[in-house]
Design a protein around this motif. Structure first.
Motif, short mmCIF file in Angstrom:
data_model
loop_
_atom_site.label_atom_id
_atom_site.label_comp_id
_atom_site.label_asym_id
_atom_site.label_seq_id
_atom_site.Cartn_x
_atom_site.Cartn_y
_atom_site.Cartn_z
N ASN A 142 0.81 -1.23 0.00
CA ASN A 142 0.00 0.00 0.00
C ASN A 142 0.84 1.27 0.00
OD1 ASN A 142 -2.39 -1.59 0.17
ND2 ASN A 142 -2.12 -1.75 2.38
N ASN A 143 2.01 1.21 -0.62
CA ASN A 143 2.90 2.37 -0.72
C ASN A 143 3.30 2.93 0.65
OD1 ASN A 143 2.90 2.50 -3.60
ND2 ASN A 143 0.90 3.47 -3.54
N PRO A 149 -6.92 13.56 7.96
CA PRO A 149 -6.04 12.38 7.85
C PRO A 149 -6.57 11.32 6.90
CG PRO A 149 -6.23 13.06 10.14
CD PRO A 149 -7.21 13.90 9.37
N ALA A 150 -7.88 11.09 6.89
CA ALA A 150 -8.45 10.06 6.02
C ALA A 150 -8.27 10.42 4.55
CB ALA A 150 -9.93 9.86 6.34
N GLN A 151 -8.53 11.69 4.22
CA GLN A 151 -8.39 12.11 2.83
C GLN A 151 -6.92 12.28 2.45
OE1 GLN A 151 -11.47 14.85 1.15
NE2 GLN A 151 -12.00 15.20 3.31
N LEU A 152 -6.11 12.69 3.41
CA LEU A 152 -4.67 12.85 3.15
C LEU A 152 -4.06 11.52 2.72
CD1 LEU A 152 -2.07 14.56 3.23
CD2 LEU A 152 -1.88 13.95 5.66
N ALA A 153 -4.53 10.43 3.30
CA ALA A 153 -3.97 9.10 3.00
C ALA A 153 -4.19 8.70 1.56
CB ALA A 153 -4.58 8.07 3.93
N THR A 154 -5.09 9.37 0.85
CA THR A 154 -5.35 9.04 -0.55
C THR A 154 -4.61 9.96 -1.51
OG1 THR A 154 -7.28 10.52 -0.78
CG2 THR A 154 -7.67 8.32 0.12
#
Length: 359
Positions: free
Chosen positions: A97-98, A131-136
């Motif tokens: 997952n990079n 954080p949730a959107q940053l992870a994408t």
């Protein structure tokens, strides 16, 4: 996006079961000792530091002050220390997952990642502060390099006041992302049916490791690849053949003055892994001197880096400290020969050194 660093180890086996009988019998023990004695506790330590870093960033955002900014700086350095020790493990869950690139996007030779972070700060991208959107998003915006710029880059001093709440919110999201990655990797290494079980229990039905030789080859490869990366990418990326050829702003963590601490952590991690695995005990009695030599040289190399603190450009300008860096390079070269040639030969492996594919 520019081509990323590729570290490809080619360690073909001379023949299946090529390890000496005594070493082959100990292969699974060696790997299990490496996992239990180094990998799992090192990732747990990273998770603890990342958790403390996230809390420090949140305190800074809730109550901006110089004291809270200083505390965030200290937690950042502690997390860099913890990551530098365990980042030598570039196999298993960290590669999924990079995660490796999301934890640390480096080198950023064309400053693509830097520009993305600067753009988020300039545009106050709300999604990057989640954080949730940053992870994408781009891997360059998610990890230690991004947080370093938030904490130490242009206008970072504003974090001590209330003038730039977005910058702190983005930094807190990055810290939270780092913590999440650390937790995921730590949990994955502790799964009873995960990568650790595959590495420590080779066999005909094992999708990754058919025998103990392949498992030990993977372990030895950790040392060979990391030594080359530390010397040829990390160190020589900023240390020139003479002072005029130095590139201090190409050094990892130069803004936070953690360059040498990172080098220390890398070699300390290798020594801790070597000792925990008891790989040296698998050598024949006549070759046990290698284990002592590897330990001594790793300790000496780490001591060279430990002697260097403060801005890396000032260290490069100091003849005594520059000599420490030169000696660090010599030590890692000696270790590459010792481990990549003599140790592998003793174990009956044929080692083809890794290749560095940059821009």
């Amino acid at each position: 996006m520019s081509k990323r660093l590729a570290l490809v180890l080619v360690l073909p086996l001379v023949l299946a079961g090529a390890l000496p009988a005594s070493a082959a019998a100990k292969a699974s023990d060696v790997i299990q000792q490496a996992i239990d004695g180094f990998v799992r506790p090192a990732y747990a330590r990273l998770h603890e530091h990342a958790d403390s870093l996230t809390k420090a960033m949140r305190r800074l955002c809730d109550a901006p002050s110089q004291d809270h900014l200083d505390a965030a700086h200290a937690e950042f350095s502690g997390t860099v220390d913890a990551w530098s020790v365990v980042e030598i493990i570039r196999i298993g869950p960290i590669t999924q997952n990079n995660r490796l690139e999301r934890m640390l996007f480096w080198p950023d030779r064309k400053s693509i990642g830097l520009r993305q972070v600067q753009a988020a700060l300039a545009n106050k991208d709300r999604t990057a502060a989640d954080p949730a959107q940053l992870a994408t998003k781009s891997v360059a915006m998610q990890g230690l390099g991004a947080l370093e710029f938030v904490l130490y880059g242009d206008s970072a001093e504003r974090l001590a006041g209330k003038d730039d709440p977005y910058r702190c919110a983005y930094g807190a999201a990055v810290a939270g992302n780092i913590e999440t990655i650390a937790a995921e990797v730590s949990d994955a290494w502790n799964k009873p049916d995960g990568f650790a079980a595959l590495w420590a229990n080779p066999g005909p039905q094992n999708a990754l490791y058919r025998d103990g030789t392949e498992g030990v080859t993977e372990l030895v490869g950790v040392f060979i690849n990391e030594l080359e990366m530390v010397r040829d990418v990390r160190l020589k990326g900023f240390l020139g053949s003479n002072p005029q050829a130095d590139k201090p702003k190409q050094a990892i963590y130069w803004r936070s003055q953690n360059t040498a601490r990172s080098l220390t952590g890398n070699l300390s991690g290798m020594d801790a892994l070597f000792q925990a695995s008891q790989l040296g005990e698998a050598l024949s009695p006549d070759a046990r001197w290698m284990a002592d030599s590897i330990h001594i040289q790793l300790v000496n190399g780490a001591a060279d880096a430990t002697a260097i603190r403060g801005p890396i450009d000032k260290a490069l300008a100091d003849p005594a400290l520059r000599q420490k860096l030169d000696h660090f390079s010599l030590v890692t070269s000696s270790l590459s020969t010792l481990m990549g040639t003599r140790l592998t030969a003793e174990f009956g492996l044929t080692a083809g050194f890794s290749s560095l594919d940059g821009d």
